[in-house]
Motif scaffolding. Structure first.
Motif, mmCIF file in Angstrom:
data_model
loop_
_atom_site.group_PDB
_atom_site.id
_atom_site.type_symbol
_atom_site.label_atom_id
_atom_site.label_comp_id
_atom_site.label_asym_id
_atom_site.label_seq_id
_atom_site.Cartn_x
_atom_site.Cartn_y
_atom_site.Cartn_z
ATOM 1 N N LEU A 186 60.456 45.747 17.745
ATOM 2 C CA LEU A 186 59.769 46.972 18.188
ATOM 3 C C LEU A 186 59.761 48.020 17.083
ATOM 4 C CD1 LEU A 186 60.985 47.279 21.888
ATOM 5 C CD2 LEU A 186 58.694 46.680 21.072
ATOM 6 N N GLU A 187 60.855 48.151 16.364
ATOM 7 C CA GLU A 187 60.928 49.108 15.260
ATOM 8 C C GLU A 187 59.911 48.748 14.178
ATOM 9 O OE1 GLU A 187 61.698 52.397 13.253
ATOM 10 O OE2 GLU A 187 62.510 51.942 15.234
ATOM 11 N N TRP A 188 59.808 47.447 13.877
ATOM 12 C CA TRP A 188 58.841 46.991 12.881
ATOM 13 C C TRP A 188 57.414 47.308 13.343
ATOM 14 C CZ3 TRP A 188 54.974 43.279 13.316
ATOM 15 C CH2 TRP A 188 54.326 42.953 12.123
ATOM 16 N N LEU A 189 57.136 47.070 14.631
ATOM 17 C CA LEU A 189 55.811 47.372 15.170
ATOM 18 C C LEU A 189 55.498 48.869 15.085
ATOM 19 C CD1 LEU A 189 55.558 45.056 18.307
ATOM 20 C CD2 LEU A 189 54.082 45.029 16.296
ATOM 21 N N LEU A 215 52.388 50.426 13.020
ATOM 22 C CA LEU A 215 51.404 51.289 13.682
ATOM 23 C C LEU A 215 51.302 52.648 13.000
ATOM 24 C CD1 LEU A 215 52.026 50.440 17.448
ATOM 25 C CD2 LEU A 215 49.993 49.924 16.093
ATOM 26 N N ALA A 216 52.438 53.190 12.588
ATOM 27 C CA ALA A 216 52.425 54.475 11.879
ATOM 28 C C ALA A 216 51.666 54.344 10.559
ATOM 29 C CB ALA A 216 53.859 54.959 11.633
ATOM 30 N N SER A 263 52.640 41.473 6.818
ATOM 31 C CA SER A 263 54.078 41.238 6.666
ATOM 32 C C SER A 263 54.692 41.137 8.050
ATOM 33 C CB SER A 263 54.708 42.385 5.888
ATOM 34 O OG SER A 263 54.518 43.592 6.563
ATOM 35 N N LEU A 264 55.365 40.082 8.270
ATOM 36 C CA LEU A 264 56.013 39.860 9.552
ATOM 37 C C LEU A 264 57.466 40.288 9.473
ATOM 38 C CD1 LEU A 264 54.516 36.378 10.384
ATOM 39 C CD2 LEU A 264 53.830 38.585 11.268
ATOM 40 N N PRO A 265 58.064 40.648 10.596
ATOM 41 C CA PRO A 265 59.455 41.100 10.549
ATOM 42 C C PRO A 265 60.392 39.980 10.187
ATOM 43 C CG PRO A 265 58.711 40.925 12.828
ATOM 44 C CD PRO A 265 57.533 40.634 11.940
#
Length: 98
Positions: free
Chosen positions: A14-17, A21-22, A96-98
Motif C-alpha cells: 500500500l505504501e508503494w502504491l 500515485l503521488a 517498478s514493482l515493490p
C-alpha cells in the motif's frame, strides 16, 4: 541453492502504491502545464497567421510574401528542438514493482 525474495506485506504494498500515485499526480500536473502552454502557443500562432491567410486569399499572393512584413516582430516560431526541450521536463513512467 535458490533464494526467494521475501513477499512484501500488505502495508509495504500500500505504501508503494501511495508513492506511485503521488508521482503520477506530479507527472499529470507537469503534463497539464505543458498542454496549457502548447495550447496558448497554438492560439498565438493562429492569431498571428490570420492576417497572412486573409492576405493570401484576398490578394492571391503567396503565403511567404503575405507574411514577410510581420516576420521581424513577436517571438520566433518554436522549433521541434524547442518543443522537445519543453517536453523533457516530464519523466516517462517506469514500471517498478515493490
Amino acid at each position: 541453492m535458490k533464494t526467494e525474495e521475501p513477499t512484501p506485506s500488505l502495508g509495504q504494498t500500500l505504501e508503494w502504491l501511495r508513492k506511485e500515485l503521488a508521482e503520477m499526480q506530479v507527472q499529470d500536473q507537469r503534463l497539464l502545464l505543458t498542454l496549457r502552454h502548447l495550447h496558448s502557443v497554438l492560439q498565438e500562432l493562429r492569431t498571428e497567421s490570420a492576417p497572412w491567410e486573409d492576405a493570401r486569399s484576398s490578394r492571391g499572393t503567396s503565403p511567404i510574401r503575405a507574411r514577410a512584413g510581420s516576420e521581424s516582430r513577436g517571438r520566433p516560431p518554436i522549433s521541434s528542438q524547442g518543443l522537445a526541450q519543453l517536453l523533457q521536463g516530464t519523466d516517462s513512467r517506469r514500471s517498478s514493482l515493490p
